[in-house]
Scaffold this active site. Structure first.
Site, PDB file in Angstrom:
ATOM      1  N   GLU A 204      -0.593   3.961   3.735  1.00 48.21           N
ATOM      2  CA  GLU A 204      -0.799   4.642   2.272  1.00 48.21           C
ATOM      3  C   GLU A 204      -2.246   4.889   2.031  1.00 48.21           C
ATOM      4  O   GLU A 204      -3.042   4.704   1.119  1.00 48.21           O
ATOM      5  CB  GLU A 204      -0.302   3.743   1.124  1.00 48.21           C
ATOM      6  CG  GLU A 204       0.865   3.350   0.997  1.00 48.21           C
ATOM      7  CD  GLU A 204       2.196   4.289   0.982  1.00 48.21           C
ATOM      8  OE1 GLU A 204       1.624   5.459   0.684  1.00 48.21           O
ATOM      9  OE2 GLU A 204       3.307   3.984   1.120  1.00 48.21           O
ATOM     10  N   LEU A 205      -2.519   5.762   3.125  1.00 44.16           N
ATOM     11  CA  LEU A 205      -3.991   6.177   3.194  1.00 44.16           C
ATOM     12  C   LEU A 205      -4.624   6.838   2.147  1.00 44.16           C
ATOM     13  O   LEU A 205      -5.569   6.738   1.729  1.00 44.16           O
ATOM     14  CB  LEU A 205      -4.177   7.249   4.630  1.00 44.16           C
ATOM     15  CG  LEU A 205      -5.568   7.691   4.897  1.00 44.16           C
ATOM     16  CD1 LEU A 205      -6.550   6.309   5.381  1.00 44.16           C
ATOM     17  CD2 LEU A 205      -5.630   8.568   6.117  1.00 44.16           C
TER      18      LEU A 205
END
Length: 226
Positions: A204-205
């Site tokens: 979940e950059l």
């Protein structure tokens, strides 16, 4: 029957049993066909049967060769959108990859399987998996890696620990660490037992606090290696 399974059974029996006039005393229950056949073969060999001795040697040597073989993901486990990326990773085409896609894109499934392949084929590297919040690690990326190991039928190669939260390769001692960006001290404190951290996965950059935070974590984690 695969020789690797038979070889493992023979090794366990030799280590756990005693030979007396062709009989083998077993200190654990027979739970599978490999164990049963290995017991019979060792009994014949300990009674002086040269053909049985030669067969045991052949099976054990074959099993050891199987263990040394490179582990590759089954083709069916790689979704079509990730085939080119998979090939590029194996060729070491790039050092960073950004994969896009929401729920149902299977990107996390691919990454977790790819990570396990890389770890098993490179015995000098470790991995760090990072999320913005540490409290989300166990039920997300840790569970994802465990799922991948079970899906690939290689879960017996790993120790899954929850305190501290990490996964270890039994044979080599390699580790997969799990860290939250909200606890930077824990990230900086990682000390690998050997080798270096060769894989860093940001899950979940888009939830991290910008490129500066990501680069700071990279500088803290990646040390040495190619």
């Amino acid at each position: 029957m695969e020789n690797s399974g038979m070889a493992e059974s023979i090794k366990r029996l030799i280590c756990s049993g005693e030979s007396d006039s062709g009989n083998v005393k077993i200190n654990f229950p027979e739970s599978d066909v490999s164990t049963f056949l290995a017991k019979a073969l060792i009994s014949k060999a300990s009674g002086g049967d040269l053909s049985a001795i030669k067969e045991i040697r052949s099976i054990v040597e074959s099993g050891e060769e199987t263990e040394k073989k490179e582990f590759l993901l089954p083709a069916k486990s790689i979704a079509a959108p990730f085939i080119d990326i998979y090939r590029d990773v194996l060729k070491k085409g790039h050092t960073e990859y950004v994969l896009y896609g929401g729920r149902g894109s299977t990107k996390s499934s691919f990454i977790s399987m790819m990570l396990l392949e890389l770890i098993l084929n490179n015995e000098n590297i470790h991995a760090v998996i990072c999320r913005r919040v540490k409290d989300t690690l166990r039920d997300s990326v840790y569970a994802q890696i465990k799922w991948a190991a079970i899906e690939l039928k290689i879960e017996d190669r790993f120790d899954f620990k929850t305190s501290p939260l990490e996964i270890c390769v039994k044979k080599t001692g390699q580790k997969i660490y799990f860290r939250g960006a909200d606890d930077p001290a824990k990230i900086k404190s990682i000390k690998v037992p050997f080798g270096y951290i060769g894989i860093l996965w940001f899950e979940e950059l888009d939830q991290f606090e910008g490129e500066e935070q990501v680069r700071s974590i990279e500088q803290s984690v990646i040390r040495g290696g190619n």
